[in-house]
Design an enzyme around this catalytic site. Structure first.
Site, PDB file in Angstrom:
ATOM      1  N   ASP A 133       0.812  -1.215   0.000  1.00  0.00           N
ATOM      2  CA  ASP A 133       0.000   0.000   0.000  1.00  0.00           C
ATOM      3  C   ASP A 133       0.846   1.266   0.000  1.00  0.00           C
ATOM      4  O   ASP A 133       0.357   2.347   0.301  1.00  0.00           O
ATOM      5  CB  ASP A 133      -0.959   0.005   1.196  1.00  0.00           C
ATOM      6  CG  ASP A 133      -2.065   1.026   1.043  1.00  0.00           C
ATOM      7  OD1 ASP A 133      -2.483   1.262  -0.106  1.00  0.00           O
ATOM      8  OD2 ASP A 133      -2.502   1.600   2.058  1.00  0.00           O
ATOM      9  N   ASP A 171      -3.121  -5.224  -4.794  1.00  0.00           N
ATOM     10  CA  ASP A 171      -2.444  -3.933  -5.013  1.00  0.00           C
ATOM     11  C   ASP A 171      -0.978  -4.045  -5.396  1.00  0.00           C
ATOM     12  O   ASP A 171      -0.371  -3.041  -5.787  1.00  0.00           O
ATOM     13  CB  ASP A 171      -2.528  -3.022  -3.776  1.00  0.00           C
ATOM     14  CG  ASP A 171      -3.889  -2.405  -3.573  1.00  0.00           C
ATOM     15  OD1 ASP A 171      -4.732  -2.524  -4.472  1.00  0.00           O
ATOM     16  OD2 ASP A 171      -4.111  -1.810  -2.516  1.00  0.00           O
ATOM     17  N   ASP A 321     -14.041  -0.575   6.480  1.00  0.00           N
ATOM     18  CA  ASP A 321     -12.888  -0.031   5.779  1.00  0.00           C
ATOM     19  C   ASP A 321     -12.021   0.813   6.697  1.00  0.00           C
ATOM     20  O   ASP A 321     -10.871   1.084   6.388  1.00  0.00           O
ATOM     21  CB  ASP A 321     -13.337   0.856   4.621  1.00  0.00           C
ATOM     22  CG  ASP A 321     -13.898   0.076   3.446  1.00  0.00           C
ATOM     23  OD1 ASP A 321     -13.432  -1.045   3.212  1.00  0.00           O
ATOM     24  OD2 ASP A 321     -14.802   0.594   2.772  1.00  0.00           O
TER      25      ASP A 321
END
Length: 472
Positions: A133, A171, A321
């Protein structure tokens, strides 16, 4: 591991896939979501190859998932039946996001052994790449690539010989903006080694690499990156839309375009995360626990498309989230909202949606009958999230509530949780969602929202069902 939250947001976040991790014996996972621009679909996919996952494959449902534990512990909760039927009943990915070299093999065996005994195929999400990330809300991972390589080999040692679906590093291919060209090359080489290690340990494992999603990198760019990451030699395909909201149709089209850009190799296919894309993306690209979303297609390998091996729930619905609650925490109100917005129960004809009309409000007596606590939970350039607690300080139970206030600046709500919000200019009305309509004397209700602003100055006053509240 205790994951970071969204307390520090960059001034301009890049388009990315939302991450919502699950808390399990293997560690607590975290969440991010997506923004970005729509991708054109000018690339035309060629003939799709045959799928590598047999149709009718039974996916593994973890009996120890957060939602399963909540359903078992709350049989009398009014939300429980819908959450049980539409979420807890479904197989979902199990995340491995905690760097635990000494236990990882046994952690994996704790999943694959019961899955094999049940004749089912587990979905395992591997999330431990260094610099994951790019230092954002899901920062962490192994300390370096050598450590990561060893950790992946230990992970693979727990797979056994049965079939499994591996979601390899969300990701990791799409988000590389923090890496130099050499660091990106080194990461991609490590991902290729990871795929090879998993296949070597368990030839029946199906490895899917990070395909991003349809509102991020172009299909050609994503294909080039995946090629550099070894997808042609050491993977079975790609995954898209992990923890995101893009429609299944857009993701299938995008995945086929990526496969086409790779030359449509016969051994590669795609899987799509449909866990909460039933209503598509949130307006304005809201990414953190946006309201109005819905569960999507139930997990299945019967996709009706030979290029798409499965529709999966990689991100467990109902796990925050980081805005509605601590990232990775199961929230029954969020789960209920997602589930009740779904079109039908699994394997049954469409059912009548739960009623949305709230009970008639009880008008509180005049005077101080409520107290409101308004807190800025997170703030970044141009945006913020706020938590609101409303306490009933009157002498009568509130059955159905409507809280009103006026923002002192240019605040604009983009999404909310635990409440339905409407805004006209600076005036805002927040109302209950039915299941949280009743507030007993001395009790309270919590909700929150995300918004845009150049100022986070709080409202000066609130009214609950027309009566003034004290505020802090």
């Amino acid at each position: 591991m205790t994951p970071p939250t969204h307390a520090s947001r960059p001034a301009a976040a890049p388009p990315r896939g939302s991450r919502l991790r699950r808390a399990a014996a293997i560690g607590l996972a975290t969440g991010l979501a997506a923004t970005g621009i729509a991708l054109g679909t000018g690339i035309t996919a060629g003939a799709a190859p045959q799928g590598s996952l047999p149709t009718g494959t039974q996916l593994y449902k973890d009996p120890n998932s957060q939602v399963a534990r909540w359903v078992a512990a709350n049989p009398g909760d009014s939300r429980q039946p819908v959450i049980s039927r539409r979420i807890a009943s479904q197989p979902q990915a199990i995340w491995f996001s905690s760097y635990s070299p000494s236990t990882i093999t046994d952690d994996v065996k704790a999943v694959t052994t019961p899955a094999a005994a049940a004749g089912q195929v587990p979905v395992l999400a591997v999330y431990e790449i260094p610099d994951r990330d790019c230092g954002g809300a899901s920062a962490g991972g192994a300390p370096d690539l050598a450590s990561y390589d060893a950790w992946v080999r230990d992970f693979a040692a727990g797979l056994g010989s049965g079939r499994s679906i591996i979601i390899l590093e969300p990701d990791s291919v799409s988000l590389t903006t923090c890496l130099t060209a050499q660091e990106q090359s080194d990461r991609f080489a490590s991902l290729s080694r990871a795929g090879a290690a998993i296949h070597s340990a368990d030839p029946n494992a199906k490895v899917y690499m990070d395909g991003g999603h349809s509102a991020w990198n172009s299909a050609t760019e994503q294909a080039n990156r995946l090629r550099d990451a070894g997808i042609l030699a050491n993977a079975d395909g790609l995954f898209t839309n992990v923890s995101n909201f893009n429609t299944t149709a857009n993701e299938v089209n995008f995945a086929k375009n990526v496969l086409a850009a790779l030359g449509n190799p016969s051994g590669l296919h795609a899987v799509v995360d449909t866990s909460r894309n039933g209503n598509g993306p949130a307006p304005g690209g809201a990414w953190c626990d946006p309201s109005g979303r819905a569960i999507g297609t139930y997990p299945t390998t019967d996709t009706g498309d030979a290029a798409i091996d499965a529709f999966l729930w990689v991100k467990p619905p109902g796990e925050a989230d980081g805005c509605a609650g601590a990232a990775g925490t199961f929230l029954p109100d969020v789960a209920y909202a997602l589930a009740s917005a779904g079109t039908s129960d699994p394997t049954t004809p469409p059912t009548t949606a739960p009623p949305t009309t709230t009970p008639p409000p009880t008008t509180p007596p005049s005077g101080g009958t409520c107290a409101v606590t308004y807190t800025i939970a997170n703030a970044w350039t141009g945006g913020f999230t706020a938590d609101v607690t409303v306490r009933n300080t009157g002498s009568a139970t509130v059955n159905g509530w409507s809280l009103r206030w006026t923002f002192p600046g240019d605040q604009k709500i983009t999404s909310a949780w635990n409440a339905r919000t409407t805004q006209s200019g600076a005036a805002v009305t927040a109302t209950d969602l039915g299941y949280n309509a009743t507030v007993p004397v001395g009790g309270s209700v919590d909700f929150g929202f995300q918004g845009t602003t150049s100022s986070t100055a709080p409202p000066s006053s609130f009214t609950l069902n027309g009566a003034a509240c004290s505020s802090s």
